[in-house]
Design a protein around this motif. Structure first.
Motif, PDB file in Angstrom:
ATOM      1  N   SER A 218      13.600  -7.820  10.324  1.00 33.04           N
ATOM      2  CA  SER A 218      12.796  -8.720  10.945  1.00 33.04           C
ATOM      3  C   SER A 218      11.763  -8.449  11.760  1.00 33.04           C
ATOM      4  CB  SER A 218      13.523  -9.764  11.421  1.00 33.04           C
ATOM      5  OG  SER A 218      13.043 -11.032  11.752  1.00 33.04           O
ATOM      6  N   ILE A 219      10.565  -8.564  11.595  1.00 38.68           N
ATOM      7  CA  ILE A 219       9.468  -8.571  12.503  1.00 38.68           C
ATOM      8  C   ILE A 219       9.070  -9.731  13.229  1.00 38.68           C
ATOM      9  CG2 ILE A 219       7.226  -7.240  12.974  1.00 38.68           C
ATOM     10  CD1 ILE A 219       9.331  -5.241  12.062  1.00 38.68           C
ATOM     11  N   THR A 220       9.107  -9.877  14.368  1.00 38.36           N
ATOM     12  CA  THR A 220       8.630 -11.271  15.210  1.00 38.36           C
ATOM     13  C   THR A 220       7.360 -10.853  16.212  1.00 38.36           C
ATOM     14  OG1 THR A 220      10.369 -10.745  16.706  1.00 38.36           O
ATOM     15  CG2 THR A 220      10.956 -12.224  15.022  1.00 38.36           C
ATOM     16  N   ASP A 221       7.269  -9.647  16.577  1.00 30.26           N
ATOM     17  CA  ASP A 221       6.273  -9.065  17.227  1.00 30.26           C
ATOM     18  C   ASP A 221       5.587  -7.799  16.819  1.00 30.26           C
ATOM     19  OD1 ASP A 221       4.391  -8.883  19.133  1.00 30.26           O
ATOM     20  OD2 ASP A 221       5.742  -8.758  20.866  1.00 30.26           O
ATOM     21  N   SER A 222       4.456  -8.085  16.132  1.00 35.98           N
ATOM     22  CA  SER A 222       3.798  -6.666  15.606  1.00 35.98           C
ATOM     23  C   SER A 222       3.134  -5.847  16.831  1.00 35.98           C
ATOM     24  CB  SER A 222       2.722  -7.191  14.706  1.00 35.98           C
ATOM     25  OG  SER A 222       1.653  -8.116  15.283  1.00 35.98           O
ATOM     26  N   THR A 223       3.187  -6.434  17.760  1.00 30.67           N
ATOM     27  CA  THR A 223       2.512  -5.645  18.981  1.00 30.67           C
ATOM     28  C   THR A 223       3.586  -4.596  19.677  1.00 30.67           C
ATOM     29  OG1 THR A 223       2.863  -7.282  20.413  1.00 30.67           O
ATOM     30  CG2 THR A 223       0.864  -7.112  19.449  1.00 30.67           C
ATOM     31  N   ASN A 224       4.862  -5.043  19.363  1.00 29.39           N
ATOM     32  CA  ASN A 224       6.078  -4.436  19.923  1.00 29.39           C
ATOM     33  C   ASN A 224       7.052  -3.665  18.848  1.00 29.39           C
ATOM     34  OD1 ASN A 224       7.857  -3.406  22.000  1.00 29.39           O
ATOM     35  ND2 ASN A 224       8.807  -5.355  22.193  1.00 29.39           N
ATOM     36  N   LEU A 225       6.525  -2.386  18.264  1.00 32.55           N
ATOM     37  CA  LEU A 225       7.159  -1.792  17.249  1.00 32.55           C
ATOM     38  C   LEU A 225       7.655  -0.635  17.781  1.00 32.55           C
ATOM     39  CD1 LEU A 225       4.883  -3.084  14.142  1.00 32.55           C
ATOM     40  CD2 LEU A 225       7.229  -4.013  14.886  1.00 32.55           C
ATOM     41  N   VAL A 226       8.802   0.082  17.150  1.00 33.12           N
ATOM     42  CA  VAL A 226       9.120   1.539  17.569  1.00 33.12           C
ATOM     43  C   VAL A 226       9.522   2.134  16.194  1.00 33.12           C
ATOM     44  CG1 VAL A 226      11.728   0.802  17.853  1.00 33.12           C
ATOM     45  CG2 VAL A 226      10.751   2.929  19.095  1.00 33.12           C
ATOM     46  N   VAL A 227       9.132   3.638  16.409  1.00 37.06           N
ATOM     47  CA  VAL A 227       9.450   4.315  15.166  1.00 37.06           C
ATOM     48  C   VAL A 227      11.028   4.797  15.159  1.00 37.06           C
ATOM     49  CG1 VAL A 227       8.536   6.716  14.083  1.00 37.06           C
ATOM     50  CG2 VAL A 227       6.898   5.249  15.252  1.00 37.06           C
ATOM     51  N   VAL A 228      11.212   4.659  13.817  1.00 41.73           N
ATOM     52  CA  VAL A 228      12.685   4.946  13.812  1.00 41.73           C
ATOM     53  C   VAL A 228      12.952   6.116  12.644  1.00 41.73           C
ATOM     54  CG1 VAL A 228      13.778   2.674  14.144  1.00 41.73           C
ATOM     55  CG2 VAL A 228      12.979   3.287  11.851  1.00 41.73           C
ATOM     56  N   SER A 229      11.905   6.560  11.852  1.00 43.43           N
ATOM     57  CA  SER A 229      11.847   7.873  10.995  1.00 43.43           C
ATOM     58  C   SER A 229      10.684   7.915  10.862  1.00 43.43           C
ATOM     59  CB  SER A 229      12.657   7.279   9.738  1.00 43.43           C
ATOM     60  OG  SER A 229      12.164   6.418   9.058  1.00 43.43           O
ATOM     61  N   GLN A 230      10.201   9.321  10.338  1.00 49.48           N
ATOM     62  CA  GLN A 230       8.911   9.735  10.043  1.00 49.48           C
ATOM     63  C   GLN A 230       9.176  10.824   8.864  1.00 49.48           C
ATOM     64  OE1 GLN A 230       8.428  11.895  14.150  1.00 49.48           O
ATOM     65  NE2 GLN A 230       7.433  13.429  12.556  1.00 49.48           N
ATOM     66  N   PHE A 231       7.954  11.377   8.311  1.00 49.95           N
ATOM     67  CA  PHE A 231       7.953  12.138   7.259  1.00 49.95           C
ATOM     68  C   PHE A 231       6.549  12.729   7.051  1.00 49.95           C
ATOM     69  CE2 PHE A 231       6.994  13.855   3.031  1.00 49.95           C
ATOM     70  CZ  PHE A 231       8.201  14.946   3.191  1.00 49.95           C
ATOM     71  N   PRO A 232       6.121  14.121   7.516  1.00 51.54           N
ATOM     72  CA  PRO A 232       7.338  14.903   7.482  1.00 51.54           C
ATOM     73  C   PRO A 232       7.958  14.798   9.044  1.00 51.54           C
ATOM     74  CG  PRO A 232       5.069  15.988   7.664  1.00 51.54           C
ATOM     75  CD  PRO A 232       5.012  14.512   7.381  1.00 51.54           C
ATOM     76  N   MET A 233       9.279  15.389   9.091  1.00 51.62           N
ATOM     77  CA  MET A 233       9.877  15.403  10.401  1.00 51.62           C
ATOM     78  C   MET A 233      10.059  16.850  10.982  1.00 51.62           C
ATOM     79  SD  MET A 233      13.739  13.762  11.292  1.00 51.62           S
ATOM     80  CE  MET A 233      13.091  12.104  10.977  1.00 51.62           C
ATOM     81  N   ARG A 234       9.885  16.998  12.096  1.00 53.24           N
ATOM     82  CA  ARG A 234      10.102  18.259  12.766  1.00 53.24           C
ATOM     83  C   ARG A 234      11.621  18.501  12.788  1.00 53.24           C
ATOM     84  NH1 ARG A 234       6.997  21.227  16.302  1.00 53.24           N
ATOM     85  NH2 ARG A 234       7.880  22.565  17.832  1.00 53.24           N
ATOM     86  N   THR A 235      11.849  19.835  12.193  1.00 50.52           N
ATOM     87  CA  THR A 235      13.203  20.284  12.258  1.00 50.52           C
ATOM     88  C   THR A 235      13.268  21.739  12.698  1.00 50.52           C
ATOM     89  OG1 THR A 235      13.192  21.220   9.847  1.00 50.52           O
ATOM     90  CG2 THR A 235      13.606  18.784  10.377  1.00 50.52           C
ATOM     91  N   ASP A 236      14.369  22.383  12.565  1.00 52.47           N
ATOM     92  CA  ASP A 236      14.394  23.661  13.234  1.00 52.47           C
ATOM     93  C   ASP A 236      13.797  24.694  12.339  1.00 52.47           C
ATOM     94  OD1 ASP A 236      15.863  22.973  15.471  1.00 52.47           O
ATOM     95  OD2 ASP A 236      17.569  23.329  14.389  1.00 52.47           O
ATOM     96  N   SER A 237      13.657  24.315  10.933  1.00 55.84           N
ATOM     97  CA  SER A 237      13.086  25.195   9.783  1.00 55.84           C
ATOM     98  C   SER A 237      11.774  24.842   9.351  1.00 55.84           C
ATOM     99  CB  SER A 237      14.057  25.089   8.580  1.00 55.84           C
ATOM    100  OG  SER A 237      14.376  23.740   8.267  1.00 55.84           O
ATOM    101  N   THR A 238      11.319  23.436   9.779  1.00 52.74           N
ATOM    102  CA  THR A 238       9.918  23.088   9.854  1.00 52.74           C
ATOM    103  C   THR A 238       9.262  22.573  10.730  1.00 52.74           C
ATOM    104  OG1 THR A 238      10.772  22.476   7.385  1.00 52.74           O
ATOM    105  CG2 THR A 238       8.545  21.714   8.195  1.00 52.74           C
ATOM    106  N   ALA A 239       8.352  23.339  11.501  1.00 55.24           N
ATOM    107  CA  ALA A 239       7.620  23.025  12.685  1.00 55.24           C
ATOM    108  C   ALA A 239       6.430  22.892  12.607  1.00 55.24           C
ATOM    109  CB  ALA A 239       8.106  23.939  13.792  1.00 55.24           C
ATOM    110  N   LYS A 240       5.831  23.365  11.535  1.00 57.05           N
ATOM    111  CA  LYS A 240       4.308  23.209  11.400  1.00 57.05           C
ATOM    112  C   LYS A 240       4.218  22.529   9.954  1.00 57.05           C
ATOM    113  CE  LYS A 240       3.091  27.141  14.370  1.00 57.05           C
ATOM    114  NZ  LYS A 240       2.420  26.210  15.134  1.00 57.05           N
ATOM    115  N   THR A 241       2.736  22.035   9.911  1.00 61.93           N
ATOM    116  CA  THR A 241       2.268  21.443   8.872  1.00 61.93           C
ATOM    117  C   THR A 241       0.793  21.732   8.633  1.00 61.93           C
ATOM    118  OG1 THR A 241       2.431  19.519   7.290  1.00 61.93           O
ATOM    119  CG2 THR A 241       1.999  19.162   9.552  1.00 61.93           C
TER     120      THR A 241
END
Length: 270
Positions: A218-241
């Motif tokens: 539920s989004i009640t305030d669009s100015t106050n959002l936080v990132v919970v996942s991303q793609f591509p994600m930085r990992t030990d095996s994938t650090a660059k794109t």
């Protein structure tokens, strides 16, 4: 004075003059013929052709024909060691017996040269520098580096060598060059738990682009959002794109920072 001029016109003076000139000419002719006889001008033994022969074969020929010889050596790339490079006098020159013939042969052992400084040099620069120092370029391989064709390593017989290390002149070296791929790849930023505006700023700053943004919960305030996942994600095996890659984000409503203060105030009220 008049008597002197009168004497010059007499027959006796002419006879003396002719006699003196004849004597001088005779002396010169005798000296020339004697010198030619003494030096045996025009006679002698022709020097054999020795250039291109092995030094053993050349000295054997000189021994057979009664010549003496002296040998000097010099290193020349791409010439077979032990080969006669120069001779003095030249082939066909008539010389006296026992004349010394001077030979220059290609040395059998190459002198040592130091590896020049190739750090930060490009491939073309390295080829010119090595050539000026009597070295050659062999195989080339590529490794990941931001600068294309920049010298990363120099190898000889499979071993990495460094500036100043001694090598036989004429050695063939392998070069490891930068492939320039580093210029097309950037680090993947870690965006988890960042607010959306900060994540967008980090994505653009890394040379990437913002992809799809998915809202979770539920989004009640669009100015106050936080990132919970991303793609591509930085990992030990994938650090660059690759530069320009689209980064997709999943965001959710962030907790307001004043909620604990409000709850505390409510608990303190009677």
């Amino acid at each position: 004075m008049s008597k002197f001029w009168t004497y010059l016109k007499t027959k006796d003076f002419r006879n003396h003059l002719i006699g003196a000139a004849g004597s001088v000419l005779a002396v010169i002719l005798i000296a020339y013929l004697s010198l030619g006889y003494y030096t045996r001008h025009g006679s002698g033994i022709p020097v054999p052709k020795l250039k291109g022969l092995s030094i053993d074969r050349a000295t054997a020929i000189l021994d057979e024909q009664g010549f003496r010889y002296q040998i000097d050596s010099v290193y020349v790339q791409d010439q077979p060691p032990g080969t006669v490079l120069e001779q003095d006098p030249d082939a066909g020159t008539n010389v006296k017996e026992n004349r010394t013939i001077y030979l220059t042969m290609v040395t059998t052992q190459a002198p040592a040269v130091g590896l020049p400084d190739l750090e930060q040099s490009t491939y073309r620069e390295a080829v010119a520098i090595l050539s000026n120092n009597g070295l050659k370029v062999g195989d080339t391989t590529y490794a990941s580096d931001i600068a294309r064709d920049r010298i990363l390593e120099v190898r000889f017989n499979g071993q990495v060598i460094h500036t100043g290390q001694k090598l036989p002149k004429g050695s063939r070296l392998s070069l490891v060059l930068g492939d320039g791929a580093g210029a097309n790849e950037v680090d993947i930023p870690d965006l988890l738990n960042q607010d959306l505006d900060a994540a967008r700023f980090a994505i653009r700053g890394a040379g990437l682009s913002i992809g799809t943004i998915t809202y979770e919960g539920s989004i009640t305030d669009s100015t106050n959002l936080v990132v919970v996942s991303q793609f591509p994600m930085r990992t030990d095996s994938t650090a660059k794109t690759s530069i320009g890659t689209r980064v997709n984000l999943t965001v959710t409503q962030a907790k307001t920072t004043n909620e604990p203060q409000q709850q505390q105030q409510q608990q303190q009220q009677p």
